[in-house]
Design an enzyme around this catalytic site. Structure first.
Site, PDB file in Angstrom:
ATOM      1  CB  SER A  90      -0.856  -0.156   1.247  1.00  0.00           C
ATOM      2  OG  SER A  90      -1.515   1.330   1.529  1.00  0.00           O
ATOM      3  CE1 TYR A  95      -3.589  -2.244   5.534  1.00  0.00           C
ATOM      4  CE2 TYR A  95      -3.052   0.001   4.660  1.00  0.00           C
ATOM      5  CZ  TYR A  95      -3.312  -1.183   4.410  1.00  0.00           C
ATOM      6  OH  TYR A  95      -3.891  -1.347   3.018  1.00  0.00           O
TER       7      TYR A  95
HETATM    8  N1  NAP Z   1      -8.711  -0.791  -1.075  1.00  0.00           N
HETATM    9  C1  NAP Z   1      -7.756   0.053  -1.278  1.00  0.00           C
HETATM   10  O1  NAP Z   1      -7.735   1.205  -1.030  1.00  0.00           O
HETATM   11  C2  NAP Z   1      -6.553  -0.630  -0.651  1.00  0.00           C
HETATM   12  C3  NAP Z   1      -5.302   0.017  -0.680  1.00  0.00           C
HETATM   13  C4  NAP Z   1      -3.918  -0.282  -0.504  1.00  0.00           C
HETATM   14  C5  NAP Z   1      -3.931  -1.782  -0.260  1.00  0.00           C
HETATM   15  N2  NAP Z   1      -4.804  -2.456  -0.354  1.00  0.00           N
HETATM   16  C6  NAP Z   1      -4.576  -4.052   0.162  1.00  0.00           C
HETATM   17  O2  NAP Z   1      -5.339  -4.617  -0.845  1.00  0.00           O
HETATM   18  C7  NAP Z   1      -5.371  -5.925  -0.148  1.00  0.00           C
HETATM   19  C8  NAP Z   1      -6.805  -6.136  -0.562  1.00  0.00           C
HETATM   20  O3  NAP Z   1      -7.742  -5.459  -0.036  1.00  0.00           O
HETATM   21  P1  NAP Z   1      -9.364  -4.960  -0.620  1.00  0.00           P
HETATM   22  O4  NAP Z   1      -9.135  -3.378  -0.459  1.00  0.00           O
HETATM   23  O5  NAP Z   1      -9.331  -5.849  -1.933  1.00  0.00           O
HETATM   24  O6  NAP Z   1     -10.329  -5.528   0.628  1.00  0.00           O
HETATM   25  P2  NAP Z   1     -11.337  -6.232   0.547  1.00  0.00           P
HETATM   26  O7  NAP Z   1     -12.293  -6.085  -0.524  1.00  0.00           O
HETATM   27  O8  NAP Z   1     -12.006  -6.227   1.946  1.00  0.00           O
HETATM   28  O9  NAP Z   1     -10.791  -7.822   0.469  1.00  0.00           O
HETATM   29  C9  NAP Z   1     -10.051  -8.332   1.232  1.00  0.00           C
HETATM   30  C10 NAP Z   1      -9.791  -9.888   0.809  1.00  0.00           C
HETATM   31  O10 NAP Z   1      -8.954 -10.551   1.627  1.00  0.00           O
HETATM   32  C11 NAP Z   1      -9.766 -11.716   2.215  1.00  0.00           C
HETATM   33  N3  NAP Z   1      -9.140 -11.937   3.697  1.00  0.00           N
HETATM   34  C12 NAP Z   1      -9.096 -11.334   4.794  1.00  0.00           C
HETATM   35  N4  NAP Z   1      -8.756 -11.680   5.820  1.00  0.00           N
HETATM   36  C13 NAP Z   1      -8.148 -12.798   5.301  1.00  0.00           C
HETATM   37  C14 NAP Z   1      -7.529 -14.184   5.932  1.00  0.00           C
HETATM   38  N5  NAP Z   1      -6.997 -14.033   7.188  1.00  0.00           N
HETATM   39  N6  NAP Z   1      -7.212 -15.053   5.321  1.00  0.00           N
HETATM   40  C15 NAP Z   1      -7.465 -15.126   3.737  1.00  0.00           C
HETATM   41  N7  NAP Z   1      -8.267 -14.108   3.056  1.00  0.00           N
HETATM   42  C16 NAP Z   1      -8.601 -13.216   4.071  1.00  0.00           C
HETATM   43  C17 NAP Z   1     -11.083 -11.280   2.229  1.00  0.00           C
HETATM   44  O11 NAP Z   1     -11.999 -12.376   2.233  1.00  0.00           O
HETATM   45  P3  NAP Z   1     -12.665 -13.231   3.393  1.00  0.00           P
HETATM   46  O12 NAP Z   1     -13.396 -12.219   4.442  1.00  0.00           O
HETATM   47  O13 NAP Z   1     -13.500 -14.469   3.117  1.00  0.00           O
HETATM   48  O14 NAP Z   1     -11.441 -13.765   4.395  1.00  0.00           O
HETATM   49  C18 NAP Z   1     -11.229 -10.675   0.736  1.00  0.00           C
HETATM   50  O15 NAP Z   1     -11.139 -11.757  -0.231  1.00  0.00           O
HETATM   51  C19 NAP Z   1      -5.072  -5.950   1.176  1.00  0.00           C
HETATM   52  O16 NAP Z   1      -3.823  -6.319   1.363  1.00  0.00           O
HETATM   53  C20 NAP Z   1      -5.102  -4.220   1.451  1.00  0.00           C
HETATM   54  O17 NAP Z   1      -4.220  -3.893   2.417  1.00  0.00           O
HETATM   55  C21 NAP Z   1      -6.012  -2.153  -0.468  1.00  0.00           C
END
Ligand code: NAP
Length: 284
Positions: A168, A185
């Site tokens: 991130s 984080y």
């Molecule tokens: N969206 C943003 O703005 C943003 C920005 C920078 C970085 N990121 C990074 O992008 C990645 C994905 O985030 P997202 O924004 O796409 O969030 P999201 O839509 O909430 O998706 C998170 C995913 O991770 C899974 N997950 C959560 N805990 C888990 C665990 N213990 N084991 C296996 N799977 C798990 C969730 O499914 P389940 O609940 O079924 O486990 C879901 O598939 C993360 O690493 C986040 O830090 C996101």
């Protein structure tokens, strides 16, 4: 001179430069958000198998149903649901075992599952800090370590396997502060970026290339709470140097590049996907 210019312009099969024809992919946190955007990109670039893993089986199955309905994936290509909790080492071992039932190798591992926590400095809980570090750093390391034998099986210098880690821009700049500060984080994502650099050097000789991506804000379940606190999607988009937030194809484009022949000299890099947000912080 003409021969030299000809040699320099004749790229080796440009049409296949971004192709992932027949590649086998594993995506943690693949059931929604960035992981699902990436899965769609991998399949549409020609991958033959994409394993979707997250904790909830129903969410993985739903994601796979949507992916398997994509009209322009390779004939016979499949998204396969393999639920597992990436934070639990036994689950990651089980995941590797399950994946091995239907493939003898993995070409691309997208270590994307992550968690966040917002709480002010004085009361920032030990348990939350630990949970975030565990999933965003330790589980990323364990997942890569346990998949390394499968990643190595088909990898060569000419066609190396790939690991892509979702970090991130909070790991490059300062994360959210104040009432909803994300200390754990931000530190975890900085660690994920640096872990990836270390693994790039360690695993490069095994023909496994490791890179990270550093997204800015992409609307997703995880991001929505923090986005609301910062004034909502529209306001945040207007404040970004390029006037918008992240879109699914921004993720798909970056991961397909990193996983394809086009990205095969990229190792230990971190690609920011934020429209310039990182550099606009602290503007006067
Ligand atoms: N969206 C943003 O703005 C943003 C920005 C920078 C970085 N990121 C990074 O992008 C990645 C994905 O985030 P997202 O924004 O796409 O969030 P999201 O839509 O909430 O998706 C998170 C995913 O991770 C899974 N997950 C959560 N805990 C888990 C665990 N213990 N084991 C296996 N799977 C798990 C969730 O499914 P389940 O609940 O079924 O486990 C879901 O598939 C993360 O690493 C986040 O830090 C996101």
């Amino acid at each position: 001179m003409a021969a030299e210019a000809k040699a320099q312009t004749e790229l080796n099969d440009f049409k296949s430069l971004f192709s992932l024809e027949g590649k086998v992919v594993v995506i943690t946190g693949g059931s929604r958000g960035l992981g699902l955007h990436a899965a769609s990109g991998f399949l549409q670039a020609g991958a033959s198998k994409v394993y979707i893993t997250s904790r909830k089986a129903a969410a993985c199955e739903q994601a796979c149903a949507a992916l398997n309905a994509l009209p322009n994936k390779r004939p016979g290509a499949q998204a396969i649901s393999v639920p597992a909790d990436s934070a639990k080492i036994a689950d990651v071992e089980g995941l590797v075992k399950k994946v091995k039932e239907t493939t003898d190798h993995v070409d691309i591992l997208f270590a994307n599952a992550g968690a966040t926590w917002g709480e002010k400095f004085d009361t920032h809980p030990d348990s939350a800090f630990a949970k975030v570090m565990d999933l965003n750093v330790k589980s990323v390391f364990n997942t890569i370590r346990l998949f390394a034998p499968l990643l190595q099986n088909n990898a060569t210098m000419e066609d190396p396997s790939r690991v892509i880690v979702t970090a991130s821009i909070a790991g490059l700049g300062v994360g959210s502060l104040g009432e909803n500060a994300t200390f754990g984080y931000s530190a975890s994502k900085a660690a994920a970026i640096h872990l990836t650099r270390n693994l790039a050097v360690e695993l490069g000789p095994r023909h496994i290339l490791c890179n990270s991506i550093a997204p800015g804000f992409f609307p997703s379940k995880m991001a929505s709470g923090l986005m609301d606190l910062q004034g909502g999607a529209e306001k945040m988009a207007q404040g970004n140097p390029n006037g918008r937030l992240g879109r699914p194809e921004d993720i798909a484009g970056a991961v397909v590049y990193l996983a394809s022949r086009a990205g095969s000299h990229c190792n230990g890099a971190c690609i920011t996907l934020d429209g310039g947000a990182l550099w606009s912080r602290g503007r006067l």
